[in-house]
Design an enzyme around this catalytic site. Structure first.
Site, PDB file in Angstrom:
ATOM      1  N   ASN A 139       6.042  62.178  60.498  1.00  0.00           N
ATOM      2  CA  ASN A 139       6.657  63.450  60.919  1.00  0.00           C
ATOM      3  C   ASN A 139       8.140  63.439  60.550  1.00  0.00           C
ATOM      4  OD1 ASN A 139       8.245  62.346  63.233  1.00  0.00           O
ATOM      5  ND2 ASN A 139       6.180  61.775  63.903  1.00  0.00           N
ATOM      6  N   ASP A 178       0.208  61.007  67.348  1.00  0.00           N
ATOM      7  CA  ASP A 178      -0.864  60.997  68.361  1.00  0.00           C
ATOM      8  C   ASP A 178      -2.155  60.427  67.795  1.00  0.00           C
ATOM      9  OD1 ASP A 178       0.569  62.012  70.527  1.00  0.00           O
ATOM     10  OD2 ASP A 178       0.450  64.049  69.716  1.00  0.00           O
ATOM     11  N   LYS A 197      -6.320  52.686  46.824  1.00  0.00           N
ATOM     12  CA  LYS A 197      -5.823  54.065  46.777  1.00  0.00           C
ATOM     13  C   LYS A 197      -7.018  55.040  46.756  1.00  0.00           C
ATOM     14  CE  LYS A 197      -3.006  57.057  43.978  1.00  0.00           C
ATOM     15  NZ  LYS A 197      -2.672  57.352  42.612  1.00  0.00           N
ATOM     16  N   PRO A 221      -2.642  54.822  70.919  1.00  0.00           N
ATOM     17  CA  PRO A 221      -2.272  54.577  72.318  1.00  0.00           C
ATOM     18  C   PRO A 221      -1.022  55.375  72.672  1.00  0.00           C
ATOM     19  CG  PRO A 221      -1.684  52.705  70.924  1.00  0.00           C
ATOM     20  CD  PRO A 221      -2.467  53.654  70.067  1.00  0.00           C
ATOM     21  N   ASP A 222      -0.903  55.772  73.920  1.00  0.00           N
ATOM     22  CA  ASP A 222       0.309  56.464  74.377  1.00  0.00           C
ATOM     23  C   ASP A 222       1.295  55.394  74.846  1.00  0.00           C
ATOM     24  OD1 ASP A 222       2.246  57.857  75.981  1.00  0.00           O
ATOM     25  OD2 ASP A 222       0.908  59.581  75.849  1.00  0.00           O
ATOM     26  N   PHE A 268      10.630  61.935  76.329  1.00  0.00           N
ATOM     27  CA  PHE A 268      11.123  63.151  75.674  1.00  0.00           C
ATOM     28  C   PHE A 268       9.915  64.068  75.501  1.00  0.00           C
ATOM     29  CE2 PHE A 268      15.500  63.346  73.943  1.00  0.00           C
ATOM     30  CZ  PHE A 268      15.992  62.233  74.586  1.00  0.00           C
ATOM     31  N   LYS A 285       3.981  66.711  81.355  1.00  0.00           N
ATOM     32  CA  LYS A 285       4.083  65.358  80.766  1.00  0.00           C
ATOM     33  C   LYS A 285       4.743  64.391  81.747  1.00  0.00           C
ATOM     34  CE  LYS A 285       3.927  66.774  75.960  1.00  0.00           C
ATOM     35  NZ  LYS A 285       4.637  67.223  74.772  1.00  0.00           N
ATOM     36  N   LYS A 316       2.130  61.450  82.594  1.00  0.00           N
ATOM     37  CA  LYS A 316       2.461  60.123  82.048  1.00  0.00           C
ATOM     38  C   LYS A 316       3.156  59.252  83.095  1.00  0.00           C
ATOM     39  CE  LYS A 316       2.892  61.907  77.308  1.00  0.00           C
ATOM     40  NZ  LYS A 316       2.848  61.287  75.985  1.00  0.00           N
TER      41      LYS A 316
HETATM   42  O1  PMT Z   1      14.665  61.840  65.566  1.00  0.00           O
HETATM   43  P1  PMT Z   1      15.378  63.171  65.495  1.00  0.00           P
HETATM   44  O2  PMT Z   1      15.292  63.799  64.105  1.00  0.00           O
HETATM   45  O3  PMT Z   1      16.788  63.089  65.996  1.00  0.00           O
HETATM   46  O4  PMT Z   1      14.591  64.191  66.443  1.00  0.00           O
HETATM   47  C1  PMT Z   1      14.610  63.983  67.827  1.00  0.00           C
HETATM   48  C2  PMT Z   1      13.259  64.336  68.452  1.00  0.00           C
HETATM   49  C3  PMT Z   1      12.991  65.835  68.297  1.00  0.00           C
HETATM   50  C4  PMT Z   1      12.126  63.546  67.779  1.00  0.00           C
HETATM   51  C5  PMT Z   1      13.366  63.915  69.977  1.00  0.00           C
HETATM   52  O5  PMT Z   1      14.359  64.667  70.585  1.00  0.00           O
HETATM   53  C6  PMT Z   1      12.054  64.128  70.699  1.00  0.00           C
HETATM   54  O6  PMT Z   1      11.727  65.187  71.194  1.00  0.00           O
HETATM   55  N1  PMT Z   1      11.229  63.038  70.788  1.00  0.00           N
HETATM   56  C7  PMT Z   1       9.865  63.055  71.349  1.00  0.00           C
HETATM   57  C8  PMT Z   1       8.922  63.610  70.344  1.00  0.00           C
HETATM   58  C9  PMT Z   1       7.507  63.621  70.826  1.00  0.00           C
HETATM   59  O7  PMT Z   1       6.698  62.918  70.298  1.00  0.00           O
HETATM   60  O8  PMT Z   1       7.267  64.338  71.892  1.00  0.00           O
HETATM   61  P2  PMT Z   1       5.827  64.486  72.606  1.00  0.00           P
HETATM   62  O9  PMT Z   1       6.016  65.658  73.484  1.00  0.00           O
HETATM   63  O10 PMT Z   1       4.749  64.516  71.588  1.00  0.00           O
HETATM   64  O11 PMT Z   1       5.658  63.155  73.414  1.00  0.00           O
HETATM   65  C10 PMT Z   1       6.052  63.031  74.804  1.00  0.00           C
HETATM   66  C11 PMT Z   1       6.527  61.632  75.095  1.00  0.00           C
HETATM   67  O12 PMT Z   1       5.467  60.699  74.898  1.00  0.00           O
HETATM   68  C12 PMT Z   1       7.669  61.143  74.201  1.00  0.00           C
HETATM   69  O13 PMT Z   1       8.515  60.367  75.010  1.00  0.00           O
HETATM   70  C13 PMT Z   1       6.964  60.272  73.168  1.00  0.00           C
HETATM   71  O14 PMT Z   1       7.813  59.249  72.680  1.00  0.00           O
HETATM   72  C14 PMT Z   1       5.822  59.697  73.979  1.00  0.00           C
HETATM   73  N2  PMT Z   1       4.600  59.364  73.221  1.00  0.00           N
HETATM   74  C15 PMT Z   1       3.865  60.313  72.590  1.00  0.00           C
HETATM   75  C16 PMT Z   1       2.706  59.974  71.953  1.00  0.00           C
HETATM   76  C17 PMT Z   1       2.285  58.624  71.934  1.00  0.00           C
HETATM   77  N3  PMT Z   1       1.190  58.246  71.316  1.00  0.00           N
HETATM   78  N4  PMT Z   1       3.038  57.687  72.552  1.00  0.00           N
HETATM   79  C18 PMT Z   1       4.179  58.032  73.181  1.00  0.00           C
HETATM   80  O15 PMT Z   1       4.860  57.178  73.741  1.00  0.00           O
END
Ligand code: PMT
Length: 397
Positions: free
Chosen positions: A209, A278, A288, A304-305, A323, A337, A341
């Site tokens: 991403n 995710d 390839k 995994p989360d 975040f 969330k 979580k």
């Molecule tokens: O890196 P930059 O370009 O500066 O951009 C910053 C950002 C937009 C990436 C950052 O501010 C941000 O929002 N990060 C979280 C992105 C995200 O994956 O959000 P989410 O809503 O999908 O996930 C929620 C939380 O679960 C996050 O803390 C994420 O790290 C965590 N997560 C999600 C999926 C997963 N499999 N494991 C996780 O730990």
């Protein structure tokens, strides 16, 4: 924040970068600072006291046992006069003496006698800098709230390439004049995730991403500036880790989980700022994947989360901050969330706004706790990171 720095003692120790100190003093005085220079004996081999006297318009001090200098301003008075003592260049020898509390000349004595903030700008050969003894001394000084400015990386006077160059005078000036933050996170260990994860499909392709790591790296820098020890688990990004952070580079969500589960139980705070994929490919092709027809179907399985695993730790669970990257109904999704979580705090950003969120320099955040919320309007990620840390520190203490 404390008063702006005006009176600076510049302590010059022996190193080739001492020649840059004339420029440093000129730039500081241009910005309204009063600079008194103290030199070690070896510093005088690299730049003369006369040069430093000419640029600072002050007598240069170099002796603890000089009755005339003591009569003008005793060394204790000298140590109290300073708002900041900057040792630049700081050789590995002076760092070692500082770490041990040795006071065998004027500069090392002043450093023990001062109530002022102390900063060092290390400058030495890259192997000497990397030596475990030097690293241990730097860690000791950092734990005592001495600011470590640099070193930079690059070509060295001896011809080596690596870490050990003194920061340039203008950068040191900016640091001297930056508002001093109270070390409200001293003694706390943070583990912060940043950047994207990269999920391979075959030996040459992956799913990822647009996360640049800027937000997570800004959080790491802000935590360091407030005195914390920082582990930074980062996916592939093109940023350098902030000085003082310990970097754990990873590729996939599963790599991130392994590092997170090792570091989180030793941390006071865990922040998940990474954009973790995710899903990943159910199987990674050994070779390839060949072009085949107009469509291709990939089977993906759930990753995994990472943060949910950290928040579920039964022992030594850190204060856990997530975040939430949302494009609609920010508050509702972020709060869901936070609850699902089992987080202590979540920072929500609207990643549909142009110029904010992924790969932008600016951002805006809404912070949610189970019992409160705080809106942080658009500003640079670095400023925002500092605001997040201050909001967080109030919950820790
Ligand atoms: O890196 P930059 O370009 O500066 O951009 C910053 C950002 C937009 C990436 C950052 O501010 C941000 O929002 N990060 C979280 C992105 C995200 O994956 O959000 P989410 O809503 O999908 O996930 C929620 C939380 O679960 C996050 O803390 C994420 O790290 C965590 N997560 C999600 C999926 C997963 N499999 N494991 C996780 O730990």
């Amino acid at each position: 924040m404390s008063q702006p720095v005006k009176n600076i003692v510049l302590g010059i120790s022996g190193g080739i970068a001492a020649y840059k100190c004339a420029e440093l003093v000129r730039r500081l005085t241009e910005r309204g600072c009063k600079v008194k220079v103290v030199m070690t004996e070896s510093a005088k081999h690299f730049i003369t006291p006369l040069t430093m006297q000419a640029v600072s318009s002050e007598m240069v001090a170099d002796s603890l046992l000089d009755p005339s200098a003591e009569a003008a301003m005793g060394h204790i008075e000298f140590a109290k006069w300073a708002d900041l003592i900057l040792v630049a260049p700081a050789s590995c020898n002076i760092l070692a003496k500082m770490a041990q509390g040795i006071a065998d000349d004027l500069l090392t004595t002043l450093l023990l006698a001062t109530p002022a903030k102390v900063a060092v700008a290390p400058a030495m050969n890259q192997l000497m800098y990397a030596h475990p003894a030097t690293q241990a001394n730097i860690a000791t000084l950092r734990a005592r709230d001495i600011a470590i400015w640099g070193p930079g990386k690059g070509e060295q006077a001896c011809g080596d390439v690596g870490s050990g160059r003194m920061l340039e005078p203008l950068e040191l000036v900016e640091r001297c004049l930056a508002p001093v933050q109270a070390p409200v996170l001293l003694g706390k260990t943070f583990t912060i995730t940043a950047g994207p994860t990269r999920e391979p499909l075959d030996p040459v392709r992956y799913i990822s991403n647009h996360s640049s790591g800027k937000m997570g790296f800004a959080l790491a820098k802000a935590a360091l500036e407030l005195g914390a020890t920082v582990n930074l688990i980062s996916g592939p990004v093109s940023l350098s880790a902030p000085e003082g952070a310990t970097l754990f580079p990873i590729e996939t969500a599963r790599d991130m989980l392994n590092s997170a589960l090792q570091l989180a139980p030793q941390s006071d705070v865990f922040i998940g700022c990474a954009a973790v994929a995710d899903y990943r490919a159910a199987t990674i092709a050994e070779h390839k994947i060949k072009k085949q027809g107009d469509e291709i179907t990939l089977t993906m399985v759930k990753n995994p989360d990472v943060i949910a695993h950290v928040a579920a730790l039964k022992e030594n669970r850190p204060y856990t901050v997530g975040f939430a990257a949302e494009t609609q109904d920010i508050q509702q999704y972020a709060k869901a969330k936070l609850k699902n979580k089992n987080l202590d705090m979540i920072c929500a950003n609207d990643v549909s706004v142009k110029g904010l969120g992924f790969n932008a320099n600016d951002n805006a955040l809404s912070l949610f706790w189970s019992d409160d919320c705080l809106n942080l309007p658009t500003t640079s990620k670095q400023q925002l990171a500092m605001q997040v840390m201050h909001a967080l520190s109030k919950r820790l203490n």
